[in-house]
Design a protein around this motif. Structure first.
Motif, PDB file in Angstrom:
ATOM      1  N   PRO A 157      12.260 -29.571 -16.801  1.00 19.22           N
ATOM      2  CA  PRO A 157      12.674 -29.497 -14.686  1.00 19.22           C
ATOM      3  C   PRO A 157      11.601 -28.359 -14.658  1.00 19.22           C
ATOM      4  CG  PRO A 157      14.510 -28.797 -16.447  1.00 19.22           C
ATOM      5  CD  PRO A 157      13.297 -29.660 -16.650  1.00 19.22           C
ATOM      6  N   THR A 158      10.792 -28.269 -12.898  1.00 20.39           N
ATOM      7  CA  THR A 158      10.260 -27.419 -12.359  1.00 20.39           C
ATOM      8  C   THR A 158      11.306 -26.369 -11.037  1.00 20.39           C
ATOM      9  OG1 THR A 158       9.028 -28.361 -11.355  1.00 20.39           O
ATOM     10  CG2 THR A 158       8.567 -28.461 -13.060  1.00 20.39           C
ATOM     11  N   ALA A 159      10.614 -25.417 -10.833  1.00 21.87           N
ATOM     12  CA  ALA A 159      11.324 -25.231  -9.684  1.00 21.87           C
ATOM     13  C   ALA A 159      11.195 -26.267  -8.375  1.00 21.87           C
ATOM     14  CB  ALA A 159      10.351 -24.123  -9.200  1.00 21.87           C
ATOM     15  N   LEU A 160      10.328 -26.914  -8.536  1.00 19.25           N
ATOM     16  CA  LEU A 160      10.365 -27.812  -7.604  1.00 19.25           C
ATOM     17  C   LEU A 160      11.268 -28.912  -7.452  1.00 19.25           C
ATOM     18  CD1 LEU A 160       8.331 -29.104  -5.440  1.00 19.25           C
ATOM     19  CD2 LEU A 160       7.847 -31.357  -6.881  1.00 19.25           C
ATOM     20  N   HIS A 161      12.041 -29.133  -8.469  1.00 15.42           N
ATOM     21  CA  HIS A 161      12.775 -29.814  -8.481  1.00 15.42           C
ATOM     22  C   HIS A 161      14.471 -28.912  -8.027  1.00 15.42           C
ATOM     23  CE1 HIS A 161      10.923 -31.903 -11.433  1.00 15.42           C
ATOM     24  NE2 HIS A 161      11.474 -32.946 -11.148  1.00 15.42           N
ATOM     25  N   GLN A 162      14.352 -27.824  -7.560  1.00 15.84           N
ATOM     26  CA  GLN A 162      15.239 -27.017  -7.274  1.00 15.84           C
ATOM     27  C   GLN A 162      15.261 -27.534  -5.489  1.00 15.84           C
ATOM     28  OE1 GLN A 162      15.058 -23.099  -8.198  1.00 15.84           O
ATOM     29  NE2 GLN A 162      14.609 -23.298 -10.315  1.00 15.84           N
ATOM     30  N   ALA A 163      14.422 -28.391  -5.259  1.00 17.73           N
ATOM     31  CA  ALA A 163      14.208 -27.951  -4.233  1.00 17.73           C
ATOM     32  C   ALA A 163      14.780 -29.725  -3.911  1.00 17.73           C
ATOM     33  CB  ALA A 163      13.128 -28.205  -3.725  1.00 17.73           C
ATOM     34  N   LEU A 164      15.072 -30.348  -4.660  1.00 16.23           N
ATOM     35  CA  LEU A 164      16.170 -31.465  -4.259  1.00 16.23           C
ATOM     36  C   LEU A 164      17.335 -32.070  -3.787  1.00 16.23           C
ATOM     37  CD1 LEU A 164      14.718 -33.757  -7.752  1.00 16.23           C
ATOM     38  CD2 LEU A 164      14.419 -34.650  -5.095  1.00 16.23           C
ATOM     39  N   PRO A 165      18.061 -31.143  -3.986  1.00 15.19           N
ATOM     40  CA  PRO A 165      19.195 -31.086  -3.267  1.00 15.19           C
ATOM     41  C   PRO A 165      19.267 -30.743  -1.958  1.00 15.19           C
ATOM     42  CG  PRO A 165      19.491 -30.750  -5.487  1.00 15.19           C
ATOM     43  CD  PRO A 165      18.000 -30.296  -4.941  1.00 15.19           C
ATOM     44  N   GLY A 166      18.250 -29.947  -1.145  1.00 17.07           N
ATOM     45  CA  GLY A 166      18.258 -29.913   0.078  1.00 17.07           C
ATOM     46  C   GLY A 166      17.370 -30.276   0.959  1.00 17.07           C
ATOM     47  N   ALA A 167      16.521 -31.691   0.064  1.00 17.37           N
ATOM     48  CA  ALA A 167      15.577 -32.489   0.733  1.00 17.37           C
ATOM     49  C   ALA A 167      15.907 -33.301   1.381  1.00 17.37           C
ATOM     50  CB  ALA A 167      14.919 -32.457  -0.006  1.00 17.37           C
ATOM     51  N   GLY A 168      17.348 -33.369   1.930  1.00 15.46           N
ATOM     52  CA  GLY A 168      17.698 -34.848   2.930  1.00 15.46           C
ATOM     53  C   GLY A 168      17.295 -36.004   2.624  1.00 15.46           C
ATOM     54  N   GLY A 169      16.573 -36.511   0.587  1.00 15.92           N
ATOM     55  CA  GLY A 169      16.497 -37.639   0.806  1.00 15.92           C
ATOM     56  C   GLY A 169      14.531 -37.173   0.772  1.00 15.92           C
ATOM     57  N   ARG A 170      13.643 -36.880   1.652  1.00 18.61           N
ATOM     58  CA  ARG A 170      12.236 -36.692   1.843  1.00 18.61           C
ATOM     59  C   ARG A 170      11.170 -35.837   0.672  1.00 18.61           C
ATOM     60  NH1 ARG A 170      12.045 -33.146   5.194  1.00 18.61           N
ATOM     61  NH2 ARG A 170      13.675 -32.208   5.800  1.00 18.61           N
ATOM     62  N   LEU A 171      12.085 -35.713  -0.558  1.00 17.80           N
ATOM     63  CA  LEU A 171      11.221 -35.430  -1.515  1.00 17.80           C
ATOM     64  C   LEU A 171      11.385 -36.425  -2.034  1.00 17.80           C
ATOM     65  CD1 LEU A 171       9.647 -33.348  -2.522  1.00 17.80           C
ATOM     66  CD2 LEU A 171      11.884 -32.480  -3.604  1.00 17.80           C
ATOM     67  N   THR A 172      10.390 -37.011  -3.288  1.00 17.02           N
ATOM     68  CA  THR A 172      10.125 -37.484  -4.647  1.00 17.02           C
ATOM     69  C   THR A 172       9.109 -36.649  -5.847  1.00 17.02           C
ATOM     70  OG1 THR A 172      10.619 -39.489  -3.217  1.00 17.02           O
ATOM     71  CG2 THR A 172       8.924 -39.876  -5.486  1.00 17.02           C
ATOM     72  N   ILE A 173       9.700 -37.306  -6.197  1.00 17.81           N
ATOM     73  CA  ILE A 173       8.846 -35.889  -7.209  1.00 17.81           C
ATOM     74  C   ILE A 173       8.095 -37.303  -9.076  1.00 17.81           C
ATOM     75  CG2 ILE A 173       8.697 -33.857  -9.360  1.00 17.81           C
ATOM     76  CD1 ILE A 173      11.171 -32.933  -7.690  1.00 17.81           C
ATOM     77  N   GLU A 174       6.963 -36.690  -8.850  1.00 16.94           N
ATOM     78  CA  GLU A 174       6.364 -37.301  -9.366  1.00 16.94           C
ATOM     79  C   GLU A 174       5.784 -36.965 -10.160  1.00 16.94           C
ATOM     80  OE1 GLU A 174       6.087 -41.112 -10.311  1.00 16.94           O
ATOM     81  OE2 GLU A 174       6.795 -42.314  -7.720  1.00 16.94           O
ATOM     82  N   ILE A 175       5.759 -37.623 -11.860  1.00 13.74           N
ATOM     83  CA  ILE A 175       4.524 -36.607 -12.556  1.00 13.74           C
ATOM     84  C   ILE A 175       2.903 -37.280 -12.740  1.00 13.74           C
ATOM     85  CG2 ILE A 175       4.793 -36.916 -15.505  1.00 13.74           C
ATOM     86  CD1 ILE A 175       7.431 -36.826 -15.451  1.00 13.74           C
ATOM     87  N   VAL A 176       2.095 -36.017 -13.161  1.00 14.06           N
ATOM     88  CA  VAL A 176       0.586 -36.785 -13.480  1.00 14.06           C
ATOM     89  C   VAL A 176       0.015 -35.825 -13.803  1.00 14.06           C
ATOM     90  CG1 VAL A 176      -0.154 -36.278 -11.011  1.00 14.06           C
ATOM     91  CG2 VAL A 176      -1.803 -38.162 -12.675  1.00 14.06           C
ATOM     92  N   ASP A 177      -1.011 -36.175 -14.735  1.00 12.46           N
ATOM     93  CA  ASP A 177      -1.383 -34.726 -15.605  1.00 12.46           C
ATOM     94  C   ASP A 177      -3.042 -35.759 -14.875  1.00 12.46           C
ATOM     95  OD1 ASP A 177      -3.730 -33.748 -16.455  1.00 12.46           O
ATOM     96  OD2 ASP A 177      -2.981 -33.247 -18.495  1.00 12.46           O
ATOM     97  N   ILE A 178      -3.138 -34.868 -13.443  1.00  2.62           N
ATOM     98  CA  ILE A 178      -4.840 -35.639 -12.827  1.00  2.62           C
ATOM     99  C   ILE A 178      -6.003 -35.459 -13.916  1.00  2.62           C
ATOM    100  CG2 ILE A 178      -4.290 -34.625 -10.718  1.00  2.62           C
ATOM    101  CD1 ILE A 178      -6.336 -32.630 -10.807  1.00  2.62           C
ATOM    102  N   THR A 179      -6.243 -34.926 -15.256  1.00  2.00           N
ATOM    103  CA  THR A 179      -7.152 -35.125 -16.018  1.00  2.00           C
ATOM    104  C   THR A 179      -6.782 -35.958 -17.539  1.00  2.00           C
ATOM    105  OG1 THR A 179      -6.032 -33.805 -17.355  1.00  2.00           O
ATOM    106  CG2 THR A 179      -7.525 -32.065 -16.233  1.00  2.00           C
ATOM    107  N   GLU A 180      -5.964 -36.904 -16.710  1.00  2.00           N
ATOM    108  CA  GLU A 180      -5.466 -38.154 -17.895  1.00  2.00           C
ATOM    109  C   GLU A 180      -5.787 -39.140 -16.527  1.00  2.00           C
ATOM    110  OE1 GLU A 180      -5.106 -38.277 -20.738  1.00  2.00           O
ATOM    111  OE2 GLU A 180      -5.230 -35.987 -21.116  1.00  2.00           O
ATOM    112  N   PRO A 181      -6.462 -40.493 -16.869  1.00  2.00           N
ATOM    113  CA  PRO A 181      -7.252 -41.301 -15.917  1.00  2.00           C
ATOM    114  C   PRO A 181      -6.103 -42.274 -16.499  1.00  2.00           C
ATOM    115  CG  PRO A 181      -8.869 -40.467 -16.706  1.00  2.00           C
ATOM    116  CD  PRO A 181      -7.947 -39.930 -17.913  1.00  2.00           C
ATOM    117  N   ASP A 182      -5.759 -42.595 -17.343  1.00  2.00           N
ATOM    118  CA  ASP A 182      -4.627 -43.197 -17.479  1.00  2.00           C
ATOM    119  C   ASP A 182      -3.216 -43.315 -16.750  1.00  2.00           C
ATOM    120  OD1 ASP A 182      -6.011 -45.282 -18.847  1.00  2.00           O
ATOM    121  OD2 ASP A 182      -5.001 -43.989 -21.157  1.00  2.00           O
ATOM    122  N   GLN A 183      -2.636 -41.363 -16.471  1.00  2.00           N
ATOM    123  CA  GLN A 183      -1.620 -41.458 -15.733  1.00  2.00           C
ATOM    124  C   GLN A 183      -2.473 -41.331 -14.580  1.00  2.00           C
ATOM    125  OE1 GLN A 183       0.055 -37.472 -16.763  1.00  2.00           O
ATOM    126  NE2 GLN A 183      -0.664 -37.466 -18.965  1.00  2.00           N
TER     127      GLN A 183
END
Length: 233
Positions: free
Chosen positions: A42-68
């Motif tokens: 969990p990150t500080a961004l996840h704390q925004a999910l409840p108040g986002a009204g379904g307009r926030l989707t959180i994805e996981i990626v490390d941009i230095t990893e081409p497979d991700q």
């Protein structure tokens, strides 16, 4: 509610600091936001999910990893965005120079700050609408012309490399109508910027979002600071 031309936003690197503030700003402006974090915890961004009204989707990626990066591209294949904003980046010790930095540290900064953001742009460009915007968080320290004090030598070099690669991208896509932006948010008090930075997040990010909005539909490449002023290359 503020009129926001970028209603569908893909924000890369939003777990904290400037990226988190950007996600919060776009949500406040009514946008639907897909925002990424690097790890599964969990990150500080996840704390925004409840108040986002379904307009926030959180994805996981490390941009230095081409497979991700490839996996995220596949997951988002059916989505389209008005704005792709790549915020991910790292810094190093201000005192590092080419005489003292290790090769591994030099490579880490170059791969994270220059190569990986541009590879992500290459992979995701087709998900951005023709009238949309592709923006990357650069830095005023990436300006070669403005480097009169030195310091942060390797970080500066990585951001200058990013700027050059973005110019090459723009040259290869001269007929592309999308707006291309390199953004300098100012020296901001975050974990990355440190406590000595003169700007607060609240002074930088709302202005930066307005700067991006003002460039909507203009096309071409610009290097701008958080107040919309052109930064010398």
């Amino acid at each position: 509610m503020t009129t926001e031309p970028h209603r569908r936003v893909l924000l890369i690197g939003a777990s904290r600091g400037l990226g988190l503030a950007l996600a919060q700003q776009y949500l406040a402006r009514g946008s639907t936001v897909v925002a990424t974090v690097r790890g599964s915890g969990p990150t500080a961004l996840h704390q925004a999910l409840p108040g986002a009204g379904g307009r926030l989707t959180i994805e996981i990626v490390d941009i230095t990893e081409p497979d991700q990066v490839d996996a995220l591209r596949t997951r988002l294949d059916a989505r389209r965005f008005d704005l792709l904003l790549v915020n991910a980046g790292v810094t190093d010790d201000e005192s590092d120079t080419v005489a003292t930095v290790s090769t591994s540290e030099f490579v880490r900064l170059m791969v994270t700050n220059a190569l990986s953001p541009m590879r992500l742009v290459e992979a995701f460009q087709d998900l951005v609408e023709p009238a949309g915007t592709i923006a990357i968080m650069s830095s005023g320290q990436g300006s070669v012309a403005n480097n009169e004090r030195g310091g942060f030598e390797i970080y500066r070099a990585s951001k200058a490399a990013l700027n050059q690669l973005m110019r090459s991208y723009a040259a290869r896509h001269r007929a592309d109508p999308r707006t291309l932006l390199l953004l300098a948010p100012g020296w901001v008090r975050t974990d990355l910027g440190g406590p000595a930075a003169p700007l607060t997040v609240e002074e930088s990010i709302p202005n930066l979002v307005e700067t991006v909005a003002a460039q909507h539909g203009r096309g071409g490449l610009q290097y701008l600071d958080y107040l919309g002023r052109t930064v010398r290359w």
